[in-house]
Design an enzyme around this catalytic site. Structure first.
Site, mmCIF file in Angstrom:
data_model
loop_
_atom_site.group_PDB
_atom_site.id
_atom_site.type_symbol
_atom_site.label_atom_id
_atom_site.label_comp_id
_atom_site.label_asym_id
_atom_site.label_seq_id
_atom_site.Cartn_x
_atom_site.Cartn_y
_atom_site.Cartn_z
ATOM 1 N N TYR A 97 0.792 -1.230 0.000
ATOM 2 C CA TYR A 97 0.000 0.000 0.000
ATOM 3 C C TYR A 97 0.824 1.280 0.000
ATOM 4 O O TYR A 97 0.349 2.320 -0.437
ATOM 5 C CB TYR A 97 -0.934 0.015 1.221
ATOM 6 C CG TYR A 97 -1.990 -1.055 1.155
ATOM 7 C CD1 TYR A 97 -3.225 -0.791 0.580
ATOM 8 C CD2 TYR A 97 -1.752 -2.339 1.629
ATOM 9 C CE1 TYR A 97 -4.204 -1.774 0.496
ATOM 10 C CE2 TYR A 97 -2.725 -3.326 1.557
ATOM 11 C CZ TYR A 97 -3.948 -3.037 0.987
ATOM 12 O OH TYR A 97 -4.902 -4.008 0.894
ATOM 13 N N ILE A 130 -4.698 11.694 -2.167
ATOM 14 C CA ILE A 130 -5.821 12.564 -2.519
ATOM 15 C C ILE A 130 -6.877 12.477 -1.422
ATOM 16 O O ILE A 130 -7.315 11.391 -1.063
ATOM 17 C CB ILE A 130 -6.384 12.179 -3.902
ATOM 18 C CG1 ILE A 130 -5.317 12.474 -4.967
ATOM 19 C CG2 ILE A 130 -7.684 12.927 -4.190
ATOM 20 C CD1 ILE A 130 -5.626 11.959 -6.348
ATOM 21 N N ASN A 165 -6.831 4.298 -3.703
ATOM 22 C CA ASN A 165 -7.526 3.202 -3.043
ATOM 23 C C ASN A 165 -8.718 3.760 -2.286
ATOM 24 O O ASN A 165 -8.535 4.587 -1.389
ATOM 25 C CB ASN A 165 -6.573 2.507 -2.054
ATOM 26 C CG ASN A 165 -7.226 1.336 -1.342
ATOM 27 O OD1 ASN A 165 -7.644 0.381 -1.978
ATOM 28 N ND2 ASN A 165 -7.324 1.419 -0.017
ATOM 29 N N GLU A 166 -9.904 3.364 -2.684
ATOM 30 C CA GLU A 166 -11.112 3.728 -1.943
ATOM 31 C C GLU A 166 -11.199 5.226 -1.651
ATOM 32 O O GLU A 166 -11.520 5.638 -0.547
ATOM 33 C CB GLU A 166 -11.197 2.946 -0.617
ATOM 34 C CG GLU A 166 -11.174 1.440 -0.810
ATOM 35 C CD GLU A 166 -11.545 0.656 0.449
ATOM 36 O OE1 GLU A 166 -11.786 1.263 1.503
ATOM 37 O OE2 GLU A 166 -11.604 -0.577 0.355
ATOM 38 N N GLU A 267 -8.739 -6.712 -2.961
ATOM 39 C CA GLU A 267 -8.775 -7.209 -1.580
ATOM 40 C C GLU A 267 -9.975 -8.134 -1.500
ATOM 41 O O GLU A 267 -11.045 -7.777 -2.000
ATOM 42 C CB GLU A 267 -9.008 -6.078 -0.556
ATOM 43 C CG GLU A 267 -7.834 -5.187 -0.266
ATOM 44 C CD GLU A 267 -8.187 -4.050 0.719
ATOM 45 O OE1 GLU A 267 -9.293 -4.049 1.302
ATOM 46 O OE2 GLU A 267 -7.341 -3.152 0.878
#
Ligand SMILES: *[C@@H]1O[C@H](CO)[C@@H](O)[C@H](O)[C@H]1NC(C)=O
Ligand SMILES: *[C@@H]1O[C@H](CO)[C@@H](O)[C@H](O)[C@H]1NC(C)=O
Ligand SMILES: *[C@@H]1O[C@H](CO)[C@@H](O)[C@H](O)[C@H]1NC(C)=O
Ligand SMILES: *[C@@H]1O[C@H](CO)[C@@H](O)[C@H](O)[C@H]1NC(C)=O
Ligand SMILES: *[C@@H]1O[C@H](CO)[C@@H](O)[C@H](O)[C@H]1NC(C)=O
Ligand SMILES: *[C@@H]1O[C@H](CO)[C@@H](O)[C@H](O)[C@H]1NC(C)=O
Ligand SMILES: *[C@@H]1O[C@H](CO)[C@@H](O)[C@H](O)[C@H]1NC(C)=O
Ligand SMILES: *[C@@H]1O[C@H](CO)[C@@H](O)[C@H](O)[C@H]1NC(C)=O
Ligand SMILES: *[C@@H]1O[C@H](CO)[C@@H](O)[C@H](O)[C@H]1NC(C)=O
Ligand SMILES: *[C@@H]1O[C@H](CO)[C@@H](O)[C@H](O)[C@H]1NC(C)=O
Length: 544
Positions: A97, A130, A165-166, A267
């Site tokens: 990550y 972000i 990510n998300e 995931e």
């Protein structure tokens, strides 16, 4: 695939640093994308048998800590301990990550090469990402993401990068997706500019029913050069002895049936029923799914408070947990039927349509400007009135409110509205550069009266100059900064990092008192854009 050998791992261990760029014998063949599938260079289809590999990352992608994190690929002892276990598990891909681009990753990367393991690397990190609540994509983020690309691009076992990510995880923050997609676009262009091999850039999404379709369509729509190269789905809907239909996998599969790039689970591994049996593995690698999906990544290697671990580690020892054994058995019996590249005719050639903006979706298809630090430097050099250097975040914030309040139009070149898709050409510059632009606009509007370049002694007059290489860019941007500049930056544009301090102001305390920084929600680098919006809407003072 390479055969694992103790001798070669030992050799790598002894001479890890030497392997960085010189030794190619151990290099894995790179993975290539054709249509909606991954392939080895020799044309055999590649299915991701992945494991998420990073300590202190929760299943929703947050990290605990104060902005620092452990880079697992710079931890030689950790890799020595874990890579053989990952291999024993049947893993061919890990997802990491966050790395610290300035550290040496050659030792771990070569251990992974020897073990036949590929890497999908996220580009953001806890202090550079972000922010879903005040999103922007700017030159500072560009430089940080580009540094990760630079650190990893040479390794042939890098399968791809995630540019987010998300990030958008509710209807009210879908406008953030425009900035994430701009990050995808700019990192794809950067990989080309630097002449690296083709490495895909994708996005990993959470599985939120209200926005999942729009998200998947948005990142795939429009020009291919702006769109993701692959789609990662963080999905936890198969719990215990679920089934293809009960889990909703059947519906998700239908939704991706005509997606034009590879999709996989970035995931998976719901843990509400324990120990996990991973019965979903047979579905993921079975005939229902393999024509649409390219495998998945189990969350996660390390046992931690969130209880998703396959092993528990203590110093140099890793102990297999029940989940390890169960997953290992499932992966061993998963034998996906594959299609050779030569036998695969791409039929999903059409991108999805961009979702319309409205109550369900707030990101326009028009993307924020290319984060081009060359353009920002050109702009500042050309100005007649600039902000003093060394202003604090709070001073900058106040000054934005002042200048944009005095003359709203002075700020058109630095504001961004991703719902209307209207962006100032300089909305991706640093806060200090944006402030200079606004000061100068105001100064010019006052016929360059000397009193109009002061702002309480925080601005100064300079002799602006425009070099030949700047002319075309500045003319595209236009005098008000409302034009569109098409040039890509020539370098990483590593910037001042003026917003690097004060991280604690954006952290949240957990109940236990430890500091939690939402991974994609750090907000450190969004100073300029956020402040300007407040200035323009009269929302008052900014919280920094
Ligand atoms: C292609 O390469 C992969 C990885 O090295 C290997 O597993 C596979 O057998 C090869 N396929 C062919 C057709 O040689
Ligand atoms: C993410 O997971 C952590 C740990 O499980 C939890 O404390 C946190 O509230 C979650 N955050 C979000 C945004 O869901
Ligand atoms: C990255 O590593 C360098 C060198 O050890 C260190 O100075 C820096 O603080 C690290 N950055 C992060 C974000 O951990
Ligand atoms: C979206 O709503 C959540 C509450 O559900 C809130 O915490 C968050 O700040 C909101 N985000 C924005 C950008 O308004
Ligand atoms: C990548 O390889 C190129 C060509 O061998 C070399 O010039 C460059 O320094 C390498 N970069 C890194 C980060 O190892
Ligand atoms: C494949 O789909 C069928 C029809 O929905 C279902 O009955 C079957 O269990 C699925 N196979 C697997 C391995 O999940
Ligand atoms: C993909 O299929 C969906 C559902 O059938 C359809 O709405 C959409 O238009 C299709 N998209 C493309 C690009 O063919
Ligand atoms: C900056 O402004 C915030 C919010 O008004 C305030 O809490 C903080 O103390 C200020 N920091 C400095 C250094 O003045
Ligand atoms: C973006 O523009 C829309 C439409 O004009 C407006 O409703 C919205 O408030 C604007 N958003 C921001 C952040 O200024
Ligand atoms: C995105 O939406 C949030 C919530 O409406 C708003 O606060 C923010 O200013 C918007 N940002 C942009 C760049 O449009």
């Amino acid at each position: 695939m390479k055969t694992f050998s103790i001798a070669s791992v030992a050799a790598a261990a002894l001479s890890g640093a030497l392997f960085a760029t010189s030794v190619t014998a151990a290099d894995l063949p790179s993975i290539v994308i054709k249509g909606s599938h991954f392939f080895y260079e020799n044309g055999t289809e590649f299915f991701i048998r992945g494991v998420a590999y990073q300590q202190d990352v929760s299943s929703n992608g947050t990290t605990s800590d104060d902005g620092t994190f452990t880079d697992p690929l710079a931890d030689e002892a950790g890799c020595t301990r874990d890579v053989p276990l990952l291999q024993e598990l049947g893993t061919n891909t890990i997802r990491v990550y966050a790395i610290n681009a300035s550290l040496d990753h050659s030792f771990c990367m070569n251990l992974l090469q020897e073990a036949g393991i590929y890497l999908i690397q996220d580009l953001s990190n806890p202090s550079s990402s972000i922010n879903r609540n005040s999103p922007t994509w700017n030159t500072e983020l560009f430089a940080d993401y580009a540094a990760v690309v630079d650190a990893m691009a040479n390794y042939t076992n890098v399968l791809g990068f995630f540019a987010g990510n998300e990030v958008s995880n509710e209807v009210n923050n879908t406008n953030a997706s425009a900035f994430v997609k701009a990050a995808v676009r700019d990192m794809k262009a950067y990989i080309k500019t630097k002449g690296y091999r083709t490495i895909g850039v994708g996005y990993a999404t959470n599985d939120d029913a209200s926005i999942r379709i729009n998200l998947a369509h948005y990142f795939n729509c429009g020009d291919a050069s702006d769109a993701i190269d692959f789609w990662g789905y963080n999905i936890y809907s198969w719990c215990g002895a679920s089934s293809y239909t009960e889990s909703g996998y059947d519906q998700r599969t239908l939704e991706f049936a005509n997606y034009s790039v590879p999709a996989f689970f970035a995931e998976y591994g719901c843990n509400t029923v324990q120990p996990r049996q991973f019965t979903e593995v047979q579905a993921i690698y079975g005939d229902n799914m393999t024509s649409i999906w390219s495998g998945g990544i189990v969350y996660m290697y390390f046992q931690e408070a969130n209880d998703f671990g396959l092993v528990s580690v203590s110093g140099n020892t890793a102990s297999k947990l029940a989940d390890f054994t169960a997953l290992s058995k499932q992966l061993a019996s998963a034998t996906p039927s594959s299609t050779a590249s030569s036998a695969y005719t791409v039929t999903n050639t059409v991108a999805q349509a961009c979702p319309a903006t409205g109550t369900a979706w707030a990101a326009a298809s028009a993307l924020p400007p290319i984060a081009n630090s060359d353009l920002c430097s050109c702009m500042v050099s050309s100005l007649s009135c600039v902000a003093n250097s060394g202003l604090t975040g709070n001073e900058t914030s106040t000054l934005f409110s002042t200048v944009c309040g005095l003359d709203n139009s002075a700020c058109a070149g630095i504001t961004a509205n991703s719902t209307t898709g209207v962006y100032g050409a300089y909305s991706m510059c640093s806060a200090s550069q944006q402030l200079s632009f606004a000061f100068n606009q105001y100064y010019l509007s006052q016929s360059s009266a000397s009193t109009a370049c002061s702002f309480g002694g925080n601005a100064m007059v300079q002799t602006g100059s425009t070099s030949t290489s700047c002319k075309s860019m500045l003319s595209q941007a236009g005098t008000a900064g409302t034009g569109t500049v098409t040039s890509v930056p020539t370098g990483t544009g590593s910037s001042s990092g003026s917003a690097a301090s004060g991280s604690s102001s954006t952290t949240k305390k957990s109940a236990a008192g430890s500091v939690i920084i939402p991974r994609f929600d750090t907000g450190l680098l969004q100073l300029g854009a956020y402040v300007v919006v407040a200035g323009l809407t009269g929302a008052g003072m900014l919280l920094l």
